[in-house]
Each structure stands twice: as structure tokens, then as C-alpha cells.
Design an enzyme around this catalytic site. Structure first.
Site, short mmCIF file in Angstrom:
data_model
loop_
_atom_site.label_atom_id
_atom_site.label_comp_id
_atom_site.label_asym_id
_atom_site.label_seq_id
_atom_site.Cartn_x
_atom_site.Cartn_y
_atom_site.Cartn_z
N TYR A 154 0.86 -1.18 0.00
CA TYR A 154 0.00 0.00 0.00
C TYR A 154 0.90 1.23 0.00
O TYR A 154 1.81 1.34 0.82
CB TYR A 154 -0.93 0.03 1.23
CG TYR A 154 -1.73 1.30 1.29
CD1 TYR A 154 -2.85 1.48 0.49
CD2 TYR A 154 -1.34 2.36 2.11
CE1 TYR A 154 -3.57 2.67 0.50
CE2 TYR A 154 -2.05 3.56 2.13
CZ TYR A 154 -3.16 3.70 1.33
OH TYR A 154 -3.86 4.88 1.33
N ASP A 194 9.46 2.85 0.93
CA ASP A 194 8.33 3.60 1.48
C ASP A 194 8.25 3.30 2.98
O ASP A 194 7.67 2.31 3.40
CB ASP A 194 7.04 3.21 0.75
CG ASP A 194 5.83 3.95 1.31
OD1 ASP A 194 5.96 4.62 2.35
OD2 ASP A 194 4.75 3.84 0.70
C1 LIG Z 1 -0.28 5.77 4.95
C2 LIG Z 1 0.70 5.35 3.93
C3 LIG Z 1 0.88 6.10 2.75
C4 LIG Z 1 0.02 7.30 2.42
O1 LIG Z 1 0.19 8.34 3.33
P1 LIG Z 1 -0.97 9.46 3.48
O2 LIG Z 1 -0.38 10.44 4.46
O3 LIG Z 1 -2.19 8.76 3.98
O4 LIG Z 1 -1.17 10.05 2.13
C5 LIG Z 1 1.84 5.67 1.86
N1 LIG Z 1 2.60 4.58 2.10
C6 LIG Z 1 2.47 3.86 3.23
C7 LIG Z 1 3.35 2.69 3.46
C8 LIG Z 1 1.51 4.20 4.17
O5 LIG Z 1 1.36 3.46 5.28
#
Ligand SMILES: *Cc1c(COP(=O)(O)O)cnc(C)c1O
Length: 431
Positions: free
Chosen positions: A148, A249
């Protein structure tokens, strides 16, 4: 004019969209009056022990005096100023901290406002880097299933096509490459077969790949799974071998949640680009950061048009940067490793009764993250009410009921939280 609670809820129901909800048939929402420490206070006076840290972010608990003070002092001096052509101490202080703390080599900092945008920025960096080097064909991405990466358009294109919540937009998204999701768990015996799907894809497609993007070790909203550090090491090695950038990420994992300051440290690797968000400001302001290597910065700057093509209005917001600095310093001055380890041990014991339940598929714990995976999706309205009734705030999704408390949670509160979870999950099994 101030609304009473009933009017407030009616207005909310009539006019406001909450995350992933229906306007026609919204589930109940609970009105919050305030929050302090690990407790959320509802407008009717009830207090809930917070098991979610407001989606990974509130690592120090709510209304921490140090963070509130940092915000107030900064607000009195400079709430915001454009970042084009101007700079300020909070941004520079934060950048210095991030360069210092993140894995080696990441020393070019780009600030933005949310995790999803950080992912967009990272992907644009990767594409622009290869363009600048005269290799525009390297413009696609490889990722793993169950990931995600956010809700915006290019972030959606690398979310899991099934569990990533965005399958209905598939027709509007570029089609990228998905390796099988890592199967070997964090605590399991490494099996070479786990990397085969990824290795085959990168071998076949590296000429068209700008970058691999994945969540290191902890897959969050795409399934709440913890994979083996060797998988990540192999990804790093393969990216190097085939000249493909690696984007980590760490929006969910940054600042200690998995037991390391950054999850990449479990594998001892450095990515080429890292995305930070969620806990960056201790859950007080929205802020994200993307850090890249010097090589990427120089590559982009050497090409045409010679500048990185991105610049949000609220870039480097001083309030957010100042409170991020305060939050990080607060974390570093605490015994967070010991606390996260203690939470990990207590989650493992506290959630273990769920292992014996027939309707539970798996119980897994890493750092301050505890996950109970059920066979069937939970009945959301019922289960939410059951948690509130027991005085805890737990927000499941799909088949996953999980906890990620603030690191400051005392053992007694955590015991109440795990007990409530075990009881509510047990009830969920009765039809
Ligand atoms: C929550 C999340 C996002 C998105 O972040 P937002 O601040 O909700 O836009 C992207 N990557 C990961 C791994 C996340 O947990």
C-alpha cells in the site's frame, strides 16, 4: 453558535465524507472532545484507550506538552512562508536531523505534505533521473503484492491490485509489474524460493524499470504482514545488479514502530530514495519527506530542464517542521527501543489467546504492531461499537484487527487493550 452533540453528529452525517465511507449509508462516527496521553475523550465524557496511534502517527501520545509548546512558540514566530526563494530554521534543522538519522547516503531532502504525495515525489524523481541520464525508456516500476502506497494516482498504480483498495481505478492507471508478495515471515526460516518471482521480473524488465518501490519489512494497509529481512537484502542486491533504483516507502514504519528507527535497518540496507511520513511530526501536523542520494540529485540537476519538477504550496511548512524536530528529539531522548520491545513482548502474550480461536487465521507481532488476522471480514459497525463499549479505540479493516499503540503506553493500559481485543475477537467468532 455552538452545536450540541446531537446536532453536530447530524450535520456530520449529512455533509461530511469520512475516509472510505458512503454518503448514503455512513457508519456511526464518535465525536471527540479532546485527547491526552493514550486516551481519547469523547464528547459524552467516555474515555477510550487508543490502540491505533491515529494510524501510526501519534507515537508520543496526544497533546504531549513538549510538542504543544513547540507548536505554540513556532506559531507566534512564523506559521508559514513560501519555500520558493526563502528558507527558515525549522526546515534546515529538520533536514539536518533526517540526513543524520536515515540510512547512509540519503542526503537530499524534499519536504511535502502527506505520505501519498511523498510517494508521487519519489516516483517522479526516479523517472526524471533516468530521463536526465538519457534513458527515458526506464520509466516503469516494479513492486510486490500486498503493498500500500497511498491514495493519489501514481501511488495507486503500485498498491496491491486486489487488497490495495484501488482496483476500481485500474482502467485509469499505468500497468506496472507486481512480484508475488513475500511469503517468508520476519521470524521464519529464510527460503530462497521467496525471491524467485521478484528476481525473474527484474531480470526480464530492468531496461524499462526506473525503480522498485516497496515497504521495507512491514506491509501496512495492504495486509499488515512482516516479511524476512533477507528478502529486502536480495531486492537491494538485484536493484544494484540491474541498475534499477530502490525506493523504500517508510511512511508507516519510520521512527521506531518496527523496533528499529527505520525498517531498512533490519536488513542493513540503504535505499536510493526513502519516503517518510505518518509519525514524522508525532501526529500533530501533516508532513512528509523524501530523501534521495547525491547521485539522484546530481543526475536530475545535470539533465534537462535541470531542476526537479515539483513544488507544493505548503512545502516545508515551519509549524510542521518545528514540531517534527521536537518529536524526533523527544524520541531520541527517550528509551524508545526498550519501550517498543516491552510493547512487543506484551502484545505477543496478550494476543496469544486469539491463536486458539477457530475463526482466527494468524496472530503476528513485530515491534509495537500486533495483528490478528481473521478468516472472514469483521462486521464493522458491530465490532466498532463493541470496542468503544469496552473503553478502547481499535479500528479494524477487512479481516484485520490490529494494535499499534503510542510508545508511551503503560503496561496496565496495554493489558486492558489486549484483553478487550481478545474478548471482542472471541465474540466476532460467534454468529
Ligand atoms: C499511509 C501510507 C501512505 C500514504 O500516506 P498518506 O499520508 O495517507 O497520504 C503511503 N505509504 C504507506 C506505506 C503508508 O502506510
Amino acid at each position: 453558535m455552538s452545536l450540541d452533540t446531537q446536532q453536530l453528529l447530524e450535520f456530520d452525517r449529512k455533509f461530511i465524507w469520512h475516509p472510505y465511507t458512503s454518503i448514503e449509508n455512513p457508519l456511526p462516527v464518535y465525536p471527540v472532545e479532546s485527547a491526552s496521553g493514550v486516551r481519547i475523550r469523547l464528547m459524552d465524557g467516555r474515555e477510550l484507550i487508543d490502540g491505533m496511534a491515529s494510524w501510526w502517527s501519534v507515537i508520543h501520545g496526544y497533546s504531549h506538552p513538549v510538542l504543544v509548546q513547540a507548536l505554540q512558540e513556532q506559531a507566534a514566530r512564523l506559521c508559514h512562508v513560501m519555500f520558493g526563494g526563502l528558507t527558515h530554521e525549522p526546515a534546515v534543522d529538520l533536514a539536518r536531523l533526517l540526513v543524520d538519522l536515515t540510512p547512509a547516503g540519503l542526503n537530499r531532502v524534499f519536504f511535502c505534505d502527506s505520505g501519498s504525495v511523498a510517494v508521487e515525489v519519489a516516483m517522479k524523481m526516479a523517472i526524471q533521473y533516468w530521463q536526465s541520464l538519457g534513458r527515458p525508456a526506464k520509466n516503469r516500476f516494479l513492486t510486490v503484492r500486498s503493498g500500500y502506497h497511498g491514495d493519489t494516482f501514481h501511488a495507486m498504480s503500485v498498491c496491491d491490485p486486489v487488497t490495495g483498495m484501488h482496483h476500481i481505478f485500474a482502467g485509469n492507471l499505468p500497468r506496472y509489474l507486481f512480484a508475488d508478495r513475500p511469503q517468508v515471515g520476519f521470524h521464519d526460516q529464510w527460503d530462497e524460493a521467496d525471491i524467485a518471482s521478484f528476481a525473474a521480473l527484474i531480470e526480464r524488465h530492468h531496461d524499462e524499470l526506473s525503480a522498485v518501490i516497496l515497504e521495507p519489512i512491514v506491509q501496512g494497509a495492504g495486509g499488515m504482514r512482516f516479511y524476512h529481512p533477507e528478502y529486502l537484502r536480495r531486492v537491494r542486491t538485484l536493484c544494484d545488479h540491474y541498475d534499477v533504483l530502490l525506493i523504500a516507502d517508510e511512511i508507516a514504519t519510520c521512527f521506531g514502530r518496527s523496533g528499529k528507527l527505520f525498517a531498512c535497518e533490519h536488513a542493513g540496507i540503504s535505499p536510493d530514495i526513502i519516503c517518510l511520513g505518518k509519525a514524522l511530526t508525532g501526529g500533530t501536523m501533516t508532513l512528509a519527506a523524501v530523501l534521495a542520494t547525491e547521485k539522484i540529485g546530481e543526475g536530475i540537476s545535470a539533465g534537462d530542464p535541470g531542476v526537479f519538477m515539483h513544488g507544493p504550496t505548503f512545502m516545508g511548512n515551519p509549524l510542521a517542521c518545528r514540531v517534527a524536530v521536537a518529536s524526533i528529539n523527544l524520541l531520541l531522548a527517550s528509551d524508545w527501543q526498550k519501550r517498543v520491545l516491552a510493547i512487543e513482548q506484551q502484545l505477543r502474550e496478550g494476543l496469544s489467546p486469539c491463536r486458539d480461536m477457530a475463526h482466527v487465521l494468524d496472530v503476528r507481532v513485530l515491534g509495537a504492531i500486533g495483528v490478528v488476522e481473521l478468516q472472514e471480514p469483521v462486521r464493522m459497525e458491530r465490532i466498532q461499537a463493541a470496542f468503544v463499549q469496552r473503553g478502547v479505540w481499535v479500528r479494524p479493516f477487512g479481516r484485520l484487527v490490529y494494535l499499534m499503540p503510542p510508545y508511551c503506553m503503560e503496561a496496565a493500559d496495554l493489558a486492558l487493550l489486549t484483553l478487550a481485543l481478545v474478548e471482542v475477537v472471541a465474540e466476532e467468532g460467534k454468529t
